[in-house]
Design a protein around this motif. Structure first.
Motif, PDB file in Angstrom:
ATOM      1  N   ASN A   1     -12.205 -33.659  -3.698  1.00  7.10           N
ATOM      2  CA  ASN A   1     -13.417 -34.248  -3.156  1.00  7.10           C
ATOM      3  C   ASN A   1     -14.571 -33.836  -4.052  1.00  7.10           C
ATOM      4  N   ALA A   2     -15.719 -34.391  -3.829  1.00  6.13           N
ATOM      5  CA  ALA A   2     -16.874 -34.066  -4.664  1.00  6.13           C
ATOM      6  C   ALA A   2     -17.327 -32.622  -4.491  1.00  6.13           C
ATOM      7  N   SER A   3     -17.007 -32.015  -3.358  1.00  4.80           N
ATOM      8  CA  SER A   3     -17.430 -30.634  -3.129  1.00  4.80           C
ATOM      9  C   SER A   3     -16.584 -29.675  -3.961  1.00  4.80           C
ATOM     10  N   ASN A   4     -17.052 -28.477  -4.066  1.00  4.37           N
ATOM     11  CA  ASN A   4     -16.439 -27.466  -4.921  1.00  4.37           C
ATOM     12  C   ASN A   4     -15.494 -26.589  -4.097  1.00  4.37           C
ATOM     13  N   GLU A   5     -14.375 -27.148  -3.650  1.00  6.17           N
ATOM     14  CA  GLU A   5     -13.466 -26.447  -2.752  1.00  6.17           C
ATOM     15  C   GLU A   5     -12.304 -25.823  -3.520  1.00  6.17           C
ATOM     16  N   PRO A   6     -11.666 -24.805  -2.952  1.00  6.25           N
ATOM     17  CA  PRO A   6     -10.537 -24.157  -3.630  1.00  6.25           C
ATOM     18  C   PRO A   6      -9.269 -25.013  -3.555  1.00  6.25           C
ATOM     19  N   GLN A   7      -8.306 -24.646  -4.382  1.00  7.77           N
ATOM     20  CA  GLN A   7      -7.007 -25.309  -4.382  1.00  7.77           C
ATOM     21  C   GLN A   7      -6.317 -25.047  -3.046  1.00  7.77           C
ATOM     22  N   THR A   8      -5.798 -26.107  -2.412  1.00  9.01           N
ATOM     23  CA  THR A   8      -5.182 -25.959  -1.103  1.00  9.01           C
ATOM     24  C   THR A   8      -3.712 -26.344  -1.066  1.00  9.01           C
ATOM     25  N   ALA A   9      -3.247 -27.176  -2.001  1.00  9.85           N
ATOM     26  CA  ALA A   9      -1.849 -27.619  -1.966  1.00  9.85           C
ATOM     27  C   ALA A   9      -1.372 -27.963  -3.367  1.00  9.85           C
ATOM     28  N   VAL A  10      -0.061 -27.999  -3.517  1.00 11.76           N
ATOM     29  CA  VAL A  10       0.559 -28.418  -4.771  1.00 11.76           C
ATOM     30  C   VAL A  10       1.719 -29.355  -4.459  1.00 11.76           C
ATOM     31  N   GLY A  11       1.986 -30.235  -5.400  1.00 14.50           N
ATOM     32  CA  GLY A  11       3.177 -31.070  -5.341  1.00 14.50           C
ATOM     33  C   GLY A  11       4.066 -30.668  -6.507  1.00 14.50           C
ATOM     34  N   PHE A  12       5.346 -30.554  -6.263  1.00 12.37           N
ATOM     35  CA  PHE A  12       6.245 -30.113  -7.325  1.00 12.37           C
ATOM     36  C   PHE A  12       7.534 -30.923  -7.298  1.00 12.37           C
ATOM     37  N   VAL A  13       8.203 -30.959  -8.455  1.00 10.39           N
ATOM     38  CA  VAL A  13       9.493 -31.635  -8.570  1.00 10.39           C
ATOM     39  C   VAL A  13      10.509 -30.645  -9.105  1.00 10.39           C
ATOM     40  N   GLN A  14      11.733 -30.798  -8.641  1.00  9.05           N
ATOM     41  CA  GLN A  14      12.831 -29.982  -9.160  1.00  9.05           C
ATOM     42  C   GLN A  14      13.292 -30.605 -10.468  1.00  9.05           C
ATOM     43  N   ASP A  15      13.672 -29.781 -11.440  1.00 13.35           N
ATOM     44  CA  ASP A  15      14.182 -30.291 -12.708  1.00 13.35           C
ATOM     45  C   ASP A  15      15.324 -31.264 -12.444  1.00 13.35           C
ATOM     46  N   GLY A  16      15.276 -32.416 -13.108  1.00  9.47           N
ATOM     47  CA  GLY A  16      16.303 -33.423 -12.952  1.00  9.47           C
ATOM     48  C   GLY A  16      16.078 -34.376 -11.802  1.00  9.47           C
ATOM     49  N   SER A  17      14.981 -34.218 -11.087  1.00 11.03           N
ATOM     50  CA  SER A  17      14.675 -35.071  -9.942  1.00 11.03           C
ATOM     51  C   SER A  17      13.278 -35.654 -10.107  1.00 11.03           C
ATOM     52  N   GLU A  18      13.020 -36.753  -9.456  1.00 10.55           N
ATOM     53  CA  GLU A  18      11.680 -37.342  -9.451  1.00 10.55           C
ATOM     54  C   GLU A  18      11.020 -37.219  -8.079  1.00 10.55           C
ATOM     55  N   GLU A  19      11.747 -36.679  -7.094  1.00  6.59           N
ATOM     56  CA  GLU A  19      11.221 -36.557  -5.736  1.00  6.59           C
ATOM     57  C   GLU A  19      10.207 -35.412  -5.665  1.00  6.59           C
ATOM     58  N   MET A  20       8.969 -35.763  -5.324  1.00  5.85           N
ATOM     59  CA  MET A  20       7.929 -34.747  -5.231  1.00  5.85           C
ATOM     60  C   MET A  20       7.827 -34.228  -3.804  1.00  5.85           C
ATOM     61  N   LYS A  21       7.748 -32.914  -3.706  1.00  6.42           N
ATOM     62  CA  LYS A  21       7.519 -32.255  -2.422  1.00  6.42           C
ATOM     63  C   LYS A  21       6.149 -31.600  -2.492  1.00  6.42           C
ATOM     64  N   THR A  22       5.438 -31.613  -1.375  1.00  4.68           N
ATOM     65  CA  THR A  22       4.107 -31.015  -1.322  1.00  4.68           C
ATOM     66  C   THR A  22       4.126 -29.850  -0.346  1.00  4.68           C
ATOM     67  N   ILE A  23       3.438 -28.771  -0.743  1.00  4.16           N
ATOM     68  CA  ILE A  23       3.387 -27.559   0.063  1.00  4.16           C
ATOM     69  C   ILE A  23       1.993 -26.959  -0.072  1.00  4.16           C
ATOM     70  N   SER A  24       1.542 -26.275   0.963  1.00  3.49           N
ATOM     71  CA  SER A  24       0.222 -25.634   0.874  1.00  3.49           C
ATOM     72  C   SER A  24       0.298 -24.437  -0.066  1.00  3.49           C
ATOM     73  N   VAL A  25      -0.835 -24.105  -0.646  1.00  2.00           N
ATOM     74  CA  VAL A  25      -0.901 -22.945  -1.533  1.00  2.00           C
ATOM     75  C   VAL A  25      -0.562 -21.679  -0.756  1.00  2.00           C
ATOM     76  N   ASP A  26      -0.983 -21.596   0.503  1.00  2.00           N
ATOM     77  CA  ASP A  26      -0.670 -20.422   1.321  1.00  2.00           C
ATOM     78  C   ASP A  26       0.844 -20.243   1.472  1.00  2.00           C
ATOM     79  N   GLU A  27       1.561 -21.343   1.734  1.00  2.00           N
ATOM     80  CA  GLU A  27       3.017 -21.263   1.865  1.00  2.00           C
ATOM     81  C   GLU A  27       3.666 -20.868   0.541  1.00  2.00           C
ATOM     82  N   LEU A  28       3.174 -21.445  -0.557  1.00  2.00           N
ATOM     83  CA  LEU A  28       3.714 -21.112  -1.879  1.00  2.00           C
ATOM     84  C   LEU A  28       3.469 -19.643  -2.210  1.00  2.00           C
ATOM     85  N   GLU A  29       2.277 -19.156  -1.878  1.00  2.00           N
ATOM     86  CA  GLU A  29       1.963 -17.738  -2.115  1.00  2.00           C
ATOM     87  C   GLU A  29       2.885 -16.828  -1.302  1.00  2.00           C
ATOM     88  N   GLU A  30       3.189 -17.216  -0.076  1.00  2.00           N
ATOM     89  CA  GLU A  30       4.091 -16.414   0.750  1.00  2.00           C
ATOM     90  C   GLU A  30       5.498 -16.389   0.144  1.00  2.00           C
TER      91      GLU A  30
END
Length: 95
Positions: free
Chosen positions: A52-81
């Motif tokens: 968004n136009a506001s200056n907010e922190p990173q909240t989520a990421v989308g990632f793919v497993q090697d060899g796949s094109e399916e993207m999964k999204t997870i919150s940064v908090d979950e990834l950090e845990e």
């Protein structure tokens, strides 16, 4: 261009490995409550940035497993845990 004053812990292209030795690459990063269609988007070779136009922190990421094109999204908090509990670990660039 700076999207957020806070550091980006999980940038585009960042790679990690899970406890099952599966490798993943971050292909999307989200700042604040950005939702596709209701935010600004930047598409680059490494992936997609949503913010968004506001200056907010990173909240989520989308990632793919090697060899796949399916993207999964997870919150940064979950990834950090997952990282803190040693379920995932960073991979050096180029691996």
């Amino acid at each position: 261009m700076t999207l957020s004053k806070k550091s980006i812990r999980w940038p585009l292209g960042c790679r990690f490995i899970d406890y099952k030795k599966r490798r993943f690459t971050i292909r999307k990063i989200v700042f604040g409550n950005a939702v596709e269609g209701q935010c600004n988007e930047i598409c680059i070779d490494e992936g997609l940035i949503l913010f968004n136009a506001s200056n907010e922190p990173q909240t989520a990421v989308g990632f793919v497993q090697d060899g796949s094109e399916e993207m999964k999204t997870i919150s940064v908090d979950e990834l950090e845990e997952l990282y803190r509990s040693n379920n995932i670990d960073y991979l050096p660039y180029g691996t």
